[in-house]
Motif scaffolding. Structure first.
Motif, PDB file in Angstrom:
ATOM      1  N   ALA A 153     -13.067 -23.101   2.294  1.00 49.85           N
ATOM      2  CA  ALA A 153     -13.605 -23.887   3.408  1.00 49.85           C
ATOM      3  C   ALA A 153     -14.965 -23.356   3.836  1.00 49.85           C
ATOM      4  O   ALA A 153     -15.889 -24.129   4.109  1.00 49.85           O
ATOM      5  CB  ALA A 153     -12.614 -23.866   4.568  1.00 49.85           C
ATOM      6  N   GLU A 154     -15.100 -22.044   3.885  1.00 49.65           N
ATOM      7  CA  GLU A 154     -16.394 -21.471   4.260  1.00 49.65           C
ATOM      8  C   GLU A 154     -17.474 -21.876   3.267  1.00 49.65           C
ATOM      9  O   GLU A 154     -18.593 -22.242   3.649  1.00 49.65           O
ATOM     10  CB  GLU A 154     -16.285 -19.941   4.327  1.00 49.65           C
ATOM     11  CG  GLU A 154     -15.510 -19.449   5.539  1.00 49.65           C
ATOM     12  CD  GLU A 154     -15.264 -17.960   5.495  1.00 49.65           C
ATOM     13  OE1 GLU A 154     -14.863 -17.393   6.529  1.00 49.65           O
ATOM     14  OE2 GLU A 154     -15.453 -17.337   4.413  1.00 49.65           O
ATOM     15  N   ALA A 155     -17.129 -21.827   1.994  1.00 46.42           N
ATOM     16  CA  ALA A 155     -18.104 -22.227   0.975  1.00 46.42           C
ATOM     17  C   ALA A 155     -18.487 -23.693   1.150  1.00 46.42           C
ATOM     18  O   ALA A 155     -19.646 -24.066   0.970  1.00 46.42           O
ATOM     19  CB  ALA A 155     -17.529 -21.992  -0.421  1.00 46.42           C
ATOM     20  N   GLU A 156     -17.513 -24.498   1.525  1.00 37.40           N
ATOM     21  CA  GLU A 156     -17.803 -25.921   1.698  1.00 37.40           C
ATOM     22  C   GLU A 156     -18.776 -26.145   2.851  1.00 37.40           C
ATOM     23  O   GLU A 156     -19.715 -26.950   2.746  1.00 37.40           O
ATOM     24  CB  GLU A 156     -16.503 -26.680   1.950  1.00 37.40           C
ATOM     25  CG  GLU A 156     -16.680 -28.167   1.962  1.00 37.40           C
ATOM     26  CD  GLU A 156     -15.339 -28.877   1.930  1.00 37.40           C
ATOM     27  OE1 GLU A 156     -14.610 -28.718   0.934  1.00 37.40           O
ATOM     28  OE2 GLU A 156     -15.011 -29.563   2.915  1.00 37.40           O
TER      29      GLU A 156
ATOM     30  N   ALA B 119     -14.119 -14.435 -16.148  1.00 37.68           N
ATOM     31  CA  ALA B 119     -14.331 -15.830 -16.545  1.00 37.68           C
ATOM     32  C   ALA B 119     -15.168 -16.563 -15.509  1.00 37.68           C
ATOM     33  O   ALA B 119     -16.073 -17.333 -15.855  1.00 37.68           O
ATOM     34  CB  ALA B 119     -12.979 -16.525 -16.730  1.00 37.68           C
ATOM     35  N   THR B 120     -14.878 -16.327 -14.239  1.00 36.68           N
ATOM     36  CA  THR B 120     -15.619 -17.042 -13.199  1.00 36.68           C
ATOM     37  C   THR B 120     -17.079 -16.602 -13.173  1.00 36.68           C
ATOM     38  O   THR B 120     -17.979 -17.422 -12.991  1.00 36.68           O
ATOM     39  CB  THR B 120     -14.959 -16.805 -11.831  1.00 36.68           C
ATOM     40  OG1 THR B 120     -13.579 -17.143 -11.911  1.00 36.68           O
ATOM     41  CG2 THR B 120     -15.610 -17.651 -10.766  1.00 36.68           C
ATOM     42  N   ALA B 155     -17.461 -18.322  -4.025  1.00 38.35           N
ATOM     43  CA  ALA B 155     -16.340 -18.080  -3.109  1.00 38.35           C
ATOM     44  C   ALA B 155     -15.140 -17.546  -3.877  1.00 38.35           C
ATOM     45  O   ALA B 155     -14.419 -16.663  -3.389  1.00 38.35           O
ATOM     46  CB  ALA B 155     -15.977 -19.374  -2.383  1.00 38.35           C
ATOM     47  N   GLU B 156     -14.949 -18.050  -5.090  1.00 33.72           N
ATOM     48  CA  GLU B 156     -13.808 -17.582  -5.872  1.00 33.72           C
ATOM     49  C   GLU B 156     -13.960 -16.110  -6.233  1.00 33.72           C
ATOM     50  O   GLU B 156     -12.993 -15.341  -6.150  1.00 33.72           O
ATOM     51  CB  GLU B 156     -13.686 -18.438  -7.133  1.00 33.72           C
ATOM     52  CG  GLU B 156     -12.435 -18.152  -7.918  1.00 33.72           C
ATOM     53  CD  GLU B 156     -12.217 -19.207  -8.985  1.00 33.72           C
ATOM     54  OE1 GLU B 156     -12.027 -20.376  -8.628  1.00 33.72           O
ATOM     55  OE2 GLU B 156     -12.248 -18.853 -10.178  1.00 33.72           O
ATOM     56  N   VAL B 157     -15.168 -15.722  -6.605  1.00 28.97           N
ATOM     57  CA  VAL B 157     -15.387 -14.307  -6.928  1.00 28.97           C
ATOM     58  C   VAL B 157     -15.132 -13.441  -5.704  1.00 28.97           C
ATOM     59  O   VAL B 157     -14.446 -12.411  -5.772  1.00 28.97           O
ATOM     60  CB  VAL B 157     -16.819 -14.097  -7.454  1.00 28.97           C
ATOM     61  CG1 VAL B 157     -17.132 -12.613  -7.561  1.00 28.97           C
ATOM     62  CG2 VAL B 157     -16.994 -14.764  -8.811  1.00 28.97           C
ATOM     63  N   LEU B 160     -11.466 -13.145  -5.215  1.00 31.65           N
ATOM     64  CA  LEU B 160     -10.813 -12.259  -6.194  1.00 31.65           C
ATOM     65  C   LEU B 160     -11.045 -10.800  -5.819  1.00 31.65           C
ATOM     66  O   LEU B 160     -10.131  -9.969  -5.903  1.00 31.65           O
ATOM     67  CB  LEU B 160     -11.354 -12.557  -7.593  1.00 31.65           C
ATOM     68  CG  LEU B 160     -10.841 -13.867  -8.204  1.00 31.65           C
ATOM     69  CD1 LEU B 160     -11.642 -14.252  -9.435  1.00 31.65           C
ATOM     70  CD2 LEU B 160      -9.363 -13.749  -8.551  1.00 31.65           C
ATOM     71  N   ASP B 161     -12.264 -10.482  -5.381  1.00 31.64           N
ATOM     72  CA  ASP B 161     -12.528  -9.110  -4.941  1.00 31.64           C
ATOM     73  C   ASP B 161     -11.668  -8.759  -3.734  1.00 31.64           C
ATOM     74  O   ASP B 161     -11.136  -7.654  -3.631  1.00 31.64           O
ATOM     75  CB  ASP B 161     -14.019  -8.954  -4.601  1.00 31.64           C
ATOM     76  CG  ASP B 161     -14.884  -9.013  -5.856  1.00 31.64           C
ATOM     77  OD1 ASP B 161     -14.339  -8.803  -6.959  1.00 31.64           O
ATOM     78  OD2 ASP B 161     -16.091  -9.281  -5.734  1.00 31.64           O
ATOM     79  N   HIS B 162     -11.534  -9.717  -2.845  1.00 32.55           N
ATOM     80  CA  HIS B 162     -10.692  -9.521  -1.669  1.00 32.55           C
ATOM     81  C   HIS B 162      -9.244  -9.257  -2.102  1.00 32.55           C
ATOM     82  O   HIS B 162      -8.581  -8.352  -1.564  1.00 32.55           O
ATOM     83  CB  HIS B 162     -10.787 -10.764  -0.789  1.00 32.55           C
ATOM     84  CG  HIS B 162      -9.853 -10.787   0.362  1.00 32.55           C
ATOM     85  ND1 HIS B 162     -10.086 -10.058   1.515  1.00 32.55           N
ATOM     86  CD2 HIS B 162      -8.685 -11.435   0.542  1.00 32.55           C
ATOM     87  CE1 HIS B 162      -9.084 -10.275   2.355  1.00 32.55           C
ATOM     88  NE2 HIS B 162      -8.231 -11.108   1.796  1.00 32.55           N
TER      89      HIS B 162
END
Lengths: 193, 193
Positions: A153-156, B119-120, B155-157, B160-162
DNA sequence: CGGAGTATGCATACCTGGTATGCGGACCGC
DNA sequence: GCGGTCCGCATACCAGGTATGCATACTCCG
């Protein structure tokens, strides 16, 4: 193919039948994504058809438990070892919507962006509320699922702001009315032809 | 329901037939999400069934163009005016996968996280490469679609770190082997029962 | 010219995910 | 014991999507 592997993973814990599987699936993500019971049965029968799962004789109380096979274990391990690639993700409906809004005559793109931003901010607030009003702070899987939604959501929101500023840079602010918006509410007049 | 409204929006530009619609749809997002031709026809017939679109007589060269109706215009305006809510988004397969990995015996969650992160990051590099090697820097819709994917990947990266640091905090590093991973490659031995 | 190859517009069959509904048995209250 | 209701399970059906079939038309030769 998410449900398929999801059920496989749950069966890796031990034998289970339909309703148990649904309950376990929903619980493992904090009931974020409900799972339809019918889907469980069709998926189970396909898994059995493909040899990844084996159905056991009905228990006395009528439930039919399933157990994972070695082939199923292999498929599951492969799933965990394979990253999810960008190409097999679903379409980003919001991105498509905005891209189309830019080339559709009579659409006020700015207001589309702003409406979405408001909605996403509201969702974000709801998520943080959920996160802190939790009564089970030790449920790590659920907390991570929640965090994933927060990050998305933040990224959006960031992306919407980025769109906004790109619009200001590349499009002159609209002057006239927005014809398309006036069509709302007159639905059906032509449909009954 | 993304394609339905997508086709409606394109028809708002003027009459078009099947192949034109597909080409226009794919072009409007820079060919990021391909659209199957069969889907176009089934969606068009459903749109006509619902009165949002009207099919015109075949042209001399055999194409059957469609045009949007007033009801269709109303539906389209409603779509643009309605934000996409959190509940009607597809399941987040990655989040489900990680949540399940945490409760499935014999899964090395850390390596799942790391594999996905690699991959991301690779996808992210590919996206930035695409972004700067563009030959059409004035295609605003396409650039915004690309940016959306970049923001999501970033945001996905972060997430994942989180997850990684949450794991370190809440789970002791694994000591023994990871049984499930050894099942890969023996697929089918049990399937032939 | 004529015929093979190919692109295009269109239609159909089928697969998958998902919802709504039907159904039988178990467990109540009375 | 008898009607209600909940639960586990199954089936029917619908929508979105892909793969495939199939004509027509056009091209490119010999």
């Amino acid at each position: 193919m998410s449900i398929r592997h999801g059920l496989l993973a749950l069966l890796e814990r031990g034998q289970m039948y339909g309703y148990q599987l649904r309950a376990a699936f929903e619980e493992s993500t904090g009931s974020t994504w409900p799972l339809n019971i019918g889907q469980v049965y069709t998926t189970l029968s396909r898994l059995e058809r493909d040899g990844l799962v084996r159905s056991l004789p009905e228990s006395a109380s009528g439930q039919r438990p399933y157990e994972i096979t070695d082939a199923g274990r292999a498929d599951l391990a492969l799933w965990f070892a394979t990253p999810i690639s960008r190409t097999d993700r679903p379409r980003d409906e919001l991105a498509i919507k905005l891209a189309l809004a830019l080339t559709t005559p009579g659409v006020d793109v700015r207001s589309v962006v702003q409406t979405q931003r408001t909605a996403t901010m509201r969702a974000l607030q709801e998520l943080t509320r959920l996160k802190y009003s939790s009564d089970n702070p030790d449920d790590l899987p659920w907390r991570l699922v929640l965090d994933a939604m927060v990050f998305h959501a933040e990224a959006e929101v960031r992306w919407l702001d980025h769109c906004e500023s790109s619009l200001v840079r590349h499009r002159p602010p609209a002057a006239g009315p927005t014809p398309l918006s006036e069509a709302v509410g007159h639905s059906g007049e032509e449909a009954r032809r």
